[in-house]
Scaffold this active site. Structure first.
Site, PDB file in Angstrom:
ATOM      1  CB  THR A  84      -1.073   0.039   1.336  1.00  0.00           C
ATOM      2  OG1 THR A  84      -0.137  -0.276   2.379  1.00  0.00           O
ATOM      3  CG2 THR A  84      -1.793  -1.020   1.271  1.00  0.00           C
ATOM      4  CB  THR A 160       6.706  -4.170   5.560  1.00  0.00           C
ATOM      5  OG1 THR A 160       5.505  -4.461   6.202  1.00  0.00           O
ATOM      6  CG2 THR A 160       6.710  -2.576   4.953  1.00  0.00           C
ATOM      7  CG  ASP A 161       4.380  -9.361   6.483  1.00  0.00           C
ATOM      8  OD1 ASP A 161       4.393  -8.463   6.886  1.00  0.00           O
ATOM      9  OD2 ASP A 161       3.618 -10.177   6.585  1.00  0.00           O
ATOM     10  CE  LYS A 237       7.274  -5.527   9.508  1.00  0.00           C
ATOM     11  NZ  LYS A 237       6.150  -6.139   8.683  1.00  0.00           N
TER      12      LYS A 237
END
EC number: 6.3.5.-
Length: 418
Positions: A84, A160-161, A237
């Site tokens: 997104t 982002t995962d 992350k």
């Protein structure tokens, strides 16, 4: 009741009001509340629905901007794989629409006009948890096409995962003088706390810099003061939801960018590009997908390793404890892998720090059994690197290269302040 209507939903003990949103589940009604948050409600729990205002249906059509290229600005291609980070919101209905024509992108983030000539293209539209190695290859091939067609910088919008996996894969597969910047957003563009716009502004700015390599661009702290540029093989992350979830590991960030002033401050030595080779790009996209990443834990059974070997896996990354250890009861499985010519390498669960399998007898014995220490490589990076090596080299060459730096994944030494 239609999408876009403003409704009041009465449940047994509470009431919700908001704009009706699209729902992926026919048994659930999704509304966007005035707070900006979405809530999904089981239809069976709704006692009464009151339509307070009929709303407009989502409209995604935009008038053409007829933008002309600015010869003073660089040409940047923004490629979407999903997520997104560069979406546009119909604020009347709250619906979110991917914004990946040049006009859409400028409408969503008009500040880009002052930074670069923008071209947008969708190459995938998936949630990043559904990313596959074959999609890494598709992304690399799309990058090659854009560079050969004149792109002077590449921005990849990504969920982002698994963005750090993709950054690692591209770091090994793509050899180019053009900067390749992966960017994501922790908060979607329909939320007041969204980091999407500032991240993409900073990513495009980074893509105009005279640097080369693959990087990840995300917020540098929880506020909106700075974004950090991280090297693609040294980033991970490290938080599930914070806007500054991505951190450089065993290194400082490569650079920081002020999304408002567009100032770029380099924190380490710059990898200057060779402008004479700006349109040259080499891909090595052969990947061995029969590679596994196994987390070591107390009581881990050798049968787990034997299972992967019997299934035809060619390489195993063990995420060991401490300096790179496994229980002695796991040695049987390692012997079995070695007997079947399966490459086994070791990283550490601690994330920070370096594997050192020479300190304790456990590590020395593992090395004697053929386990290769991965220095300070992140487990995810080692996993991708092993796929790359086994896809492009014979196993003996892959063993030798596993502990050597290829794409910035290994530090000679670690600054304790990182």
């Amino acid at each position: 009741m239609d999408i876009g209507d403003f409704v009041k939903l009465k449940l047994e003990n509470t009431t919700y009001s908001g704009t009706v949103m699209p729902s992926l589940n026919e048994d659930t009604i999704v509304i966007k509340m005035k707070s900006g948050y979405n809530v999904g409600i089981d239809k069976n729990k709704i006692k009464n629905i009151e339509i307070l205002e009929s709303g407009d249906k989502p409209k995604y059509g935009l008038p053409p901007l007829n933008l002309e290229k600015n010869p003073k600005l660089k040409n940047i291609s923004i490629l979407s794989t999903g997520g997104t980070v560069a979406s546009r919101v119909d604020y009347k209905t709250g619906a979110v629409h991917p914004a990946f024509t040049a006009d859409d992108l400028i409408m969503a983030v008009p500040e880009l006009l002052d930074i670069a000539n923008i071209k947008g293209k969708v190459i995938l539209n998936i949630l990043s948890e559904n990313m596959l190695p074959k999609y890494w290859v598709m992304t690399a091939e799309a990058i090659k096409e854009e560079i050969e067609n004149g792109a002077e910088g590449i921005v990849i919008a990504h969920g982002t995962d698994t963005m750090h996996y993709t950054a690692s894969a591209l770091s090994f597969m793509v050899n180019s003088e053009v900067p390749i910047i992966l960017v994501g957003a922790q908060r979607s563009s329909d939320r007041p706390s969204s980091d999407a716009a500032l991240n993409i502004i900073s990513a495009v700015k980074a893509a105009t810099e005279p640097i080369k390599g693959v990087y990840v661009l995300m917020h540098g702290e929880t506020g909106d003061t700075v974004c950090h540029l991280h090297e693609g093989t040294k980033v991970r992350k490290l938080h599930s939801s914070r806007r500054d979830a991505f951190k450089s590991v065993n290194k400082t960030p490569f650079a920081e960018i002020n999304p408002f002033t567009k100032e770029v401050k380099y924190l380490r030595d710059v990898k200057n590009q060779d402008k004479s080779k700006i349109k040259e790009i080499v891909l090595n996209t052969n990947l061995e997908e029969k590679v596994a990443l196994i987390k070591v834990y107390p009581g881990i059974d050798s049968e787990i390793l034997k299972f992967y070997v019997d299934k035809g896996y060619k390489g195993i990354i063990l995420e060991g404890t401490g300096l790179g250890h496994t229980p002695e009861t796991f040695f049987e499985g390692i012997d079995y892998a070695n007997e079947n010519n399966v490459l086994v390498a070791m990283t550490t669960q601690t994330i920070n720090g370096r594997v050192n399998m020479n300190v304790y007898s456990n590590g020395r014995e593992l090395q004697a059994k053929g386990v290769i220490p991965c220095e300070d490589m992140l487990s995810e990076v080692a996993f991708v690197k092993l796929m790359y090596l086994l896809g492009n080299y014979e196993i003996e060459d892959a063993k030798e290269l596993m502990s050597k730096d290829i794409a910035g994944e290994i530090n000679e030494s670690i600054n304790l302040e990182c």
